[in-house]
Design a protein around this motif. Structure first.
Motif, mmCIF file in Angstrom:
data_model
loop_
_atom_site.group_PDB
_atom_site.id
_atom_site.type_symbol
_atom_site.label_atom_id
_atom_site.label_comp_id
_atom_site.label_asym_id
_atom_site.label_seq_id
_atom_site.Cartn_x
_atom_site.Cartn_y
_atom_site.Cartn_z
ATOM 1 N N GLY A 297 0.868 -1.162 0.000
ATOM 2 C CA GLY A 297 0.000 0.000 0.000
ATOM 3 C C GLY A 297 0.914 1.223 0.000
ATOM 4 N N ILE A 298 0.680 2.153 -0.922
ATOM 5 C CA ILE A 298 1.575 3.315 -1.088
ATOM 6 C C ILE A 298 0.783 4.584 -0.776
ATOM 7 C CG2 ILE A 298 2.906 4.641 -2.815
ATOM 8 C CD1 ILE A 298 4.298 2.020 -2.219
ATOM 9 N N ILE A 299 1.432 5.537 -0.076
ATOM 10 C CA ILE A 299 0.719 6.774 0.273
ATOM 11 C C ILE A 299 1.000 7.890 -0.737
ATOM 12 C CG2 ILE A 299 0.652 6.262 2.752
ATOM 13 C CD1 ILE A 299 2.892 8.427 3.067
ATOM 14 N N ARG A 300 0.009 8.771 -0.890
ATOM 15 C CA ARG A 300 0.218 10.061 -1.559
ATOM 16 C C ARG A 300 0.238 11.057 -0.410
ATOM 17 N NH1 ARG A 300 -4.269 10.337 -4.225
ATOM 18 N NH2 ARG A 300 -5.159 12.198 -3.300
ATOM 19 N N ALA A 301 1.262 11.887 -0.340
ATOM 20 C CA ALA A 301 1.404 12.673 0.888
ATOM 21 C C ALA A 301 2.219 13.929 0.680
ATOM 22 C CB ALA A 301 2.077 11.804 1.944
ATOM 23 N N GLU A 302 2.080 14.818 1.626
ATOM 24 C CA GLU A 302 2.874 16.049 1.635
ATOM 25 C C GLU A 302 3.689 16.064 2.926
ATOM 26 O OE1 GLU A 302 1.019 20.201 1.559
ATOM 27 O OE2 GLU A 302 1.284 19.509 -0.521
ATOM 28 N N SER A 303 4.952 16.477 2.822
ATOM 29 C CA SER A 303 5.795 16.477 4.016
ATOM 30 C C SER A 303 5.210 17.398 5.098
ATOM 31 C CB SER A 303 7.211 16.936 3.653
ATOM 32 O OG SER A 303 7.965 17.036 4.841
#
Ligand code: UTP
Length: 297
Positions: free
Chosen positions: A170-176
């Motif tokens: 499972g891979i995340i889409r994210a902002e630091s």
């Protein structure tokens, strides 16, 4: 709110380890002398968990026996003055308050988590997967609980993986959102490398809030025809802030044969009794292998 309860889903079929897992739970396969699920329960306990809900299924009864008291064995060990082993057996059956819930059919990780709903009730809780055994100074789950306590929001544990491996996770889409920390904007299950939004993969450690249960109820089948926790988390992060924490420590994928063998070797080398003889054996083996063209295999 304190995280007191953890769910350990162990209802899967373990097809990557057949035929070993035909009659034996994958979670009971030992790394050196300890079943993998015991490492996971110990991590949960070290992280402050009191109640552990294990999701089981057919052929999984050995898990319950392992954490139960074994009166006959304890009497025998006592009679034989095997005090250290006796203490070890007693400690295993006193680790935590263990609760078992049967998943009638292995319909996916999301479905397994949903079967814990009645036992969890209306409080935040942790989820730990047995396939990811973590070592390191601070338990992986304790790292996530710290983030939860600070942000009062669901948290997933992640690690960067090679881009070519994104289709295993499972891979995340994210902002630091700071060092080691990201704000999750979405999740996708097993994307091909050219479709993956990041290379930050979920590593089988979660702190979740109870809204997840209603979402899971509405979540249809996803990748592999299974009800995926990843899909439910993708919805949850649109309803409330969610964070990802880059876990510190070494992670072993013991649900995979190569990862299992790596864990076995490294745990043996970390074991004071085995370290010397096992290292000598490995050295001999490596010397033998040096003449062979391993790259061809
Ligand atoms: P996996 O997909 O890695 O486990 O699920 P699996 O299905 O047992 O293994 P393979 O892929 O066939 O070899 C991750 C975790 O979720 C649990 C598994 O037991 C494992 O700990 N799980 C999975 C359930 O509890 N129920 C399910 O329906 C599916």
């Amino acid at each position: 709110m304190k995280i007191r309860k953890a769910v350990i889903p162990a209802g899967g079929l373990g097809t990557r380890f057949l035929p070993a897992t035909k009659a034996i739970p994958k979670e009971m396969l030992p790394v050196v002398d300890t079943p993998t699920i015991q490492y996971i329960v110990e991590e949960a306990v070290k992280s402050g968990i009191e109640d552990i809900v294990i999701i089981t299924g057919r052929t999984k009864r050995a898990i319950e026996d392992h954490f139960d008291k074994s009166a006959e064995l304890e009497v025998r060990l006592d009679d034989a003055h095997k005090d250290a082993q006796l203490a070890q057996m007693e400690a295993i059956s006193n680790l935590a308050n263990m609760i078992y819930v049967r998943q009638k059919e292995p319909l996916g990780l999301g479905h397994a988590v949903m079967t814990a709903r009645e036992v969890i009730g209306d409080e935040p809780f942790a989820v730990l997967l047995g396939d990811d055994v973590m070592t390191g100074e601070k338990p992986a789950l304790a790292q996530l609980i710290e983030v939860f306590n600070e942000y009062d929001a669901p948290v997933v544990g992640v690690k960067a993986v090679p881009w070519t491996h994104t289709n295993k996770y499972g891979i995340i889409r994210a902002e630091s959102a700071g060092e080691h920390l990201s704000r999750v904007e979405g999740l996708v299950e097993k994307p091909q490398p050219d479709k993956a939004p990041t290379n930050l993969a979920v590593m089988g450690r979660y702190v979740l809030t109870p809204e997840i249960f209603d979402i899971l109820k509405e979540t249809g089948k996803g990748v592999g025809g299974e009800i995926q926790l990843t899909d439910a988390l993708d919805t949850l992060c649109t309803q409330r802030p969610m964070y990802a924490w880059e876990l510190e420590g070494r992670r072993y994928d013991v649900g995979d044969k190569q990862g299992f063998l790596e864990a076995t070797c490294e745990f043996a080398l970390a074991n004071p009794e085995l370290k010397g003889p096992f290292a000598r054996y490995l050295k001999q083996l490596v010397a033998q292998l040096e003449g062979e063209d391993i790259e061809q295999n």
